[in-house]
Scaffold this motif. Structure first.
Motif, PDB file in Angstrom:
ATOM      1  N   GLY A 186      58.424 -26.752 -29.341  1.00 39.97           N
ATOM      2  CA  GLY A 186      57.721 -27.811 -28.642  1.00 39.97           C
ATOM      3  C   GLY A 186      56.573 -28.431 -29.398  1.00 39.97           C
ATOM      4  N   ALA A 187      56.418 -28.101 -30.681  1.00 38.42           N
ATOM      5  CA  ALA A 187      55.335 -28.658 -31.483  1.00 38.42           C
ATOM      6  C   ALA A 187      55.732 -28.662 -32.952  1.00 38.42           C
ATOM      7  CB  ALA A 187      54.047 -27.858 -31.300  1.00 38.42           C
ATOM      8  N   VAL A 188      55.105 -29.548 -33.709  1.00 42.67           N
ATOM      9  CA  VAL A 188      55.210 -29.547 -35.164  1.00 42.67           C
ATOM     10  C   VAL A 188      53.863 -29.103 -35.718  1.00 42.67           C
ATOM     11  CG1 VAL A 188      55.568 -30.941 -37.232  1.00 42.67           C
ATOM     12  CG2 VAL A 188      56.957 -31.369 -35.196  1.00 42.67           C
ATOM     13  N   ILE A 189      53.883 -28.102 -36.587  1.00 41.00           N
ATOM     14  CA  ILE A 189      52.653 -27.500 -37.109  1.00 41.00           C
ATOM     15  C   ILE A 189      52.541 -27.806 -38.597  1.00 41.00           C
ATOM     16  CG2 ILE A 189      51.310 -25.382 -37.308  1.00 41.00           C
ATOM     17  CD1 ILE A 189      51.969 -26.132 -34.443  1.00 41.00           C
ATOM     18  N   GLY A 190      51.310 -28.097 -39.047  1.00 36.60           N
ATOM     19  CA  GLY A 190      51.068 -28.368 -40.457  1.00 36.60           C
ATOM     20  C   GLY A 190      50.465 -27.171 -41.171  1.00 36.60           C
ATOM     21  N   PHE A 191      50.907 -26.967 -42.416  1.00 34.43           N
ATOM     22  CA  PHE A 191      50.396 -25.880 -43.249  1.00 34.43           C
ATOM     23  C   PHE A 191      50.014 -26.435 -44.618  1.00 34.43           C
ATOM     24  CE2 PHE A 191      53.046 -23.786 -40.136  1.00 34.43           C
ATOM     25  CZ  PHE A 191      52.344 -22.621 -39.833  1.00 34.43           C
ATOM     26  N   ASP A 192      49.128 -25.702 -45.302  1.00 34.33           N
ATOM     27  CA  ASP A 192      48.787 -26.069 -46.671  1.00 34.33           C
ATOM     28  C   ASP A 192      50.044 -26.093 -47.536  1.00 34.33           C
ATOM     29  OD1 ASP A 192      46.155 -26.270 -45.996  1.00 34.33           O
ATOM     30  OD2 ASP A 192      45.509 -24.429 -46.995  1.00 34.33           O
ATOM     31  N   THR A 193      49.984 -26.887 -48.594  1.00 30.36           N
ATOM     32  CA  THR A 193      51.199 -27.123 -49.377  1.00 30.36           C
ATOM     33  C   THR A 193      51.651 -25.901 -50.176  1.00 30.36           C
ATOM     34  OG1 THR A 193      49.805 -28.041 -51.133  1.00 30.36           O
ATOM     35  CG2 THR A 193      50.796 -29.585 -49.585  1.00 30.36           C
ATOM     36  N   GLN A 194      50.771 -24.980 -50.453  1.00 31.38           N
ATOM     37  CA  GLN A 194      51.178 -23.796 -51.209  1.00 31.38           C
ATOM     38  C   GLN A 194      51.214 -22.575 -50.291  1.00 31.38           C
ATOM     39  OE1 GLN A 194      48.793 -22.222 -54.645  1.00 31.38           O
ATOM     40  NE2 GLN A 194      50.691 -22.590 -55.748  1.00 31.38           N
ATOM     41  N   PHE A 195      52.317 -21.870 -50.334  1.00 29.52           N
ATOM     42  CA  PHE A 195      52.432 -20.632 -49.579  1.00 29.52           C
ATOM     43  C   PHE A 195      52.736 -19.491 -50.545  1.00 29.52           C
ATOM     44  CE2 PHE A 195      56.638 -22.658 -49.514  1.00 29.52           C
ATOM     45  CZ  PHE A 195      57.438 -21.641 -50.032  1.00 29.52           C
ATOM     46  N   GLU A 196      52.815 -18.278 -50.009  1.00 34.06           N
ATOM     47  CA  GLU A 196      52.981 -17.110 -50.864  1.00 34.06           C
ATOM     48  C   GLU A 196      53.896 -16.091 -50.196  1.00 34.06           C
ATOM     49  OE1 GLU A 196      49.994 -14.217 -53.473  1.00 34.06           O
ATOM     50  OE2 GLU A 196      49.300 -15.089 -51.585  1.00 34.06           O
ATOM     51  N   ILE A 197      54.783 -15.501 -50.986  1.00 32.60           N
ATOM     52  CA  ILE A 197      55.565 -14.350 -50.544  1.00 32.60           C
ATOM     53  C   ILE A 197      55.009 -13.128 -51.275  1.00 32.60           C
ATOM     54  CG2 ILE A 197      57.831 -13.250 -50.487  1.00 32.60           C
ATOM     55  CD1 ILE A 197      59.087 -16.005 -50.370  1.00 32.60           C
ATOM     56  N   LYS A 198      54.622 -12.124 -50.498  1.00 31.83           N
ATOM     57  CA  LYS A 198      54.022 -10.927 -51.086  1.00 31.83           C
ATOM     58  C   LYS A 198      54.950  -9.729 -50.903  1.00 31.83           C
ATOM     59  CE  LYS A 198      49.173 -12.273 -50.323  1.00 31.83           C
ATOM     60  NZ  LYS A 198      47.878 -11.890 -49.701  1.00 31.83           N
ATOM     61  N   VAL A 199      55.237  -9.042 -51.991  1.00 34.26           N
ATOM     62  CA  VAL A 199      56.002  -7.789 -51.951  1.00 34.26           C
ATOM     63  C   VAL A 199      55.007  -6.644 -52.132  1.00 34.26           C
ATOM     64  CG1 VAL A 199      57.825  -6.409 -53.000  1.00 34.26           C
ATOM     65  CG2 VAL A 199      58.065  -8.908 -52.871  1.00 34.26           C
ATOM     66  N   TYR A 200      54.732  -5.919 -51.042  1.00 33.19           N
ATOM     67  CA  TYR A 200      53.755  -4.833 -51.082  1.00 33.19           C
ATOM     68  C   TYR A 200      54.406  -3.528 -51.557  1.00 33.19           C
ATOM     69  CZ  TYR A 200      50.349  -7.659 -48.516  1.00 33.19           C
ATOM     70  OH  TYR A 200      49.449  -8.629 -48.143  1.00 33.19           O
ATOM     71  N   TYR A 201      53.631  -2.769 -52.327  1.00 35.25           N
ATOM     72  CA  TYR A 201      54.067  -1.448 -52.770  1.00 35.25           C
ATOM     73  C   TYR A 201      52.845  -0.543 -52.884  1.00 35.25           C
ATOM     74  CZ  TYR A 201      52.486  -3.130 -57.348  1.00 35.25           C
ATOM     75  OH  TYR A 201      51.735  -3.645 -58.382  1.00 35.25           O
ATOM     76  N   THR A 202      53.086   0.755 -52.878  1.00 33.16           N
ATOM     77  CA  THR A 202      52.003   1.733 -53.005  1.00 33.16           C
ATOM     78  C   THR A 202      51.959   2.267 -54.426  1.00 33.16           C
ATOM     79  OG1 THR A 202      52.196   2.389 -50.695  1.00 33.16           O
ATOM     80  CG2 THR A 202      51.080   3.918 -52.174  1.00 33.16           C
ATOM     81  N   ASP A 203      50.789   2.245 -55.023  1.00 32.93           N
ATOM     82  CA  ASP A 203      50.578   2.750 -56.375  1.00 32.93           C
ATOM     83  C   ASP A 203      50.015   4.164 -56.271  1.00 32.93           C
ATOM     84  OD1 ASP A 203      49.961   3.305 -58.975  1.00 32.93           O
ATOM     85  OD2 ASP A 203      48.634   1.574 -59.272  1.00 32.93           O
ATOM     86  N   ASN A 204      50.846   5.143 -56.582  1.00 34.45           N
ATOM     87  CA  ASN A 204      50.440   6.549 -56.504  1.00 34.45           C
ATOM     88  C   ASN A 204      49.893   7.091 -57.815  1.00 34.45           C
ATOM     89  OD1 ASN A 204      51.201   7.142 -53.737  1.00 34.45           O
ATOM     90  ND2 ASN A 204      53.322   6.843 -54.430  1.00 34.45           N
ATOM     91  N   SER A 205      49.708   6.175 -58.793  1.00 33.16           N
ATOM     92  CA  SER A 205      49.188   6.644 -60.089  1.00 33.16           C
ATOM     93  C   SER A 205      47.685   6.858 -60.046  1.00 33.16           C
ATOM     94  CB  SER A 205      49.525   5.629 -61.187  1.00 33.16           C
ATOM     95  OG  SER A 205      48.866   4.392 -60.950  1.00 33.16           O
ATOM     96  N   VAL A 206      47.061   6.429 -58.950  1.00 32.48           N
ATOM     97  CA  VAL A 206      45.619   6.629 -58.783  1.00 32.48           C
ATOM     98  C   VAL A 206      45.399   7.439 -57.518  1.00 32.48           C
ATOM     99  CG1 VAL A 206      44.981   4.523 -60.021  1.00 32.48           C
ATOM    100  CG2 VAL A 206      45.418   4.432 -57.549  1.00 32.48           C
TER     101      VAL A 206
END
Length: 424
Positions: free
Chosen positions: A201-221
């Motif tokens: 029921g609406a059109v929403i605007g977003f900034d032109t740049q978006f991001e896909i983030k792949v999260y992982y856990t670093d166990n080396s620390v």
């Protein structure tokens, strides 16, 4: 002081026996037509638009975003210490919206299955451009399908969880010694892009740049830390674009004419004496002056002091006065709606707090009429009006409905202020 239609000898000493007659004309005929262009350029946008919106005069409008993404770095992770967590799409609101934002919003992300490329002239992508996606063959093959509550009034970010199948695939790729992330072209050949769409029921605007983030856990620390790989679209390229369509059926703009032409004209006589503007779906207002040439021919000694065009928005079209676009660009065009040189001017909005008939747009179009006066031959030049796109919203879905000269409540007006030279 000199009143209208009164002769005066003011300044006659400079004109050797010539006097002046000041006249104001407000009977010049204007023909209003809504122009529907077949397509408009929407790549390299200044806002990403997604969602759907229904309006009785403009039809069922929907917008989707197509974009390529690239890894932000040549990621090379250590499989001994790194553990996959999740993958999310992150988009930042830019405060633009159209419609009812209180409804639940269904956001869907699909993988693009063919190369996103420019048209045959290698110049643009359009509101009508489209590319094959994963769900075309398998309706369940979404990268993400989620119900969210939109908050377009903020500058916060929207985060949507993406399928772990893609997240694990990219994470596993990062563990390889010679992976896709070291070459941008190789990555894009493997993953051609995404399409983001929404309904609610609406059109929403977003900034032109978006991001896909792949999260992982670093166990080396110690203690272990959560890190992420970043994949972004390049908003400055020609490949990111808005796919915007409208179904005009059962609206005043619906016609049975052939859609093969670059544009179609719908006279205001067929739309209840109204003209329409909505650039996101290629709708603009054309104003012709069919009797202008004859007036010029019949008054060879006429000097034009000013020519004020006033348009009044139809108030029933808007929930509140602050929904009105603040500025309208007026282009000089020929019979094919091609712009004449770089001529254009801006209409200004005079706003009445009660949003009655004292709210109007106005502009002095003397430059256009002077331009017509400078031409030797008759022509079908006209004015083409569009909602200005000089702000952060670019080609959006804001709209404007105005009355023509025959409108009972929102009559358009054109006043020519003339100086006639009279030899004594």
């Amino acid at each position: 002081m000199i009143s209208c239609n009164e002769e005066s000898s003011t300044g006659a000493q400079f004109f050797n026996g010539t006097s002046f007659e000041f006249t104001s004309w407000d009977t010049l005929t204007m023909d209003f037509s809504t122009v529907k262009f077949d397509s408009i350029t929407t790549n390299s946008p200044s806002v990403l638009l997604m969602g759907s919106y229904s309006y009785e005069d403009y039809g069922d409008i929907s917008s989707q975003v197509y974009a390529q993404v690239s890894p932000a770095a040549a990621y090379q992770l250590d499989d001994e210490y790194m553990v996959y967590d999740s993958i999310v799409l992150v988009m930042r609101y830019n405060t633009y919206y159209l419609g009812d934002t209180t409804q639940q919003f269904n956001l869907e992300v699909a993988e693009v299955m063919e190369e996103i490329e420019l048209d045959d002239d290698n110049s643009a992508l359009y509101n009508t451009s489209t590319f094959k996606v994963s769900t075309d063959e398998d309706p369940a093959a979404w990268l993400a399908s989620s119900e969210v509550k939109m908050q377009p009034f903020t500058r916060d970010s929207l985060e949507v969880r993406i399928s772990d199948e893609l997240g694990r695939k990219w994470f596993d790729e990062s563990l390889e010694s010679n992976n896709l992330f070291s070459d941008d072209d190789d990555f894009k050949n493997e993953f051609k892009g995404i399409r983001i769409k929404g309904d609610g029921g609406a059109v929403i605007g977003f900034d032109t740049q978006f991001e896909i983030k792949v999260y992982y856990t670093d166990n080396s620390v110690s203690p272990a830390e959560q890190e992420y790989m970043s994949f972004t679209n390049d908003a400055t390229t020609d490949i990111t674009f808005n796919h915007i369509v409208s179904d005009y059926e059962n609206t005043p703009l619906f016609t049975t004419d052939s859609e093969d032409d670059d544009y179609m004209l719908v006279s205001s006589e067929d739309t209840d004496n109204r003209g329409f503007i909505q650039p996101g779906i290629g709708v603009f207002l054309r104003i012709d002056f069919p009797s202008l040439n004859s007036i010029i021919e019949d008054n060879p000694d006429m000097l034009l002091e000013s020519a004020y065009l006033v348009l009044k928005p139809v108030s029933s079209q808007y929930p509140s006065y602050d929904m009105l676009p603040t500025q309208i660009t007026v282009y000089f065009v020929d019979e094919d709606n091609q712009t004449l040189q770089s001529n254009s001017t801006e209409m200004e909005l005079t706003l009445n707090s009660e949003f009655d008939r004292n709210t109007y747009y106005s502009v002095d179009i003397k430059e256009f009429i002077d331009y017509q006066l400078s031409l030797d031959e008759n022509n079908e030049n006209a004015l083409l009006l569009a909602i200005s796109t000089t702000d952060d919203y670019g080609i959006g879905l804001d709209y404007l409905t105005v009355g023509d000269q025959e409108s009972d409540d929102y009559e358009a007006q054109l006043s020519l202020n003339i100086i006639n030279l009279k030899n004594e």
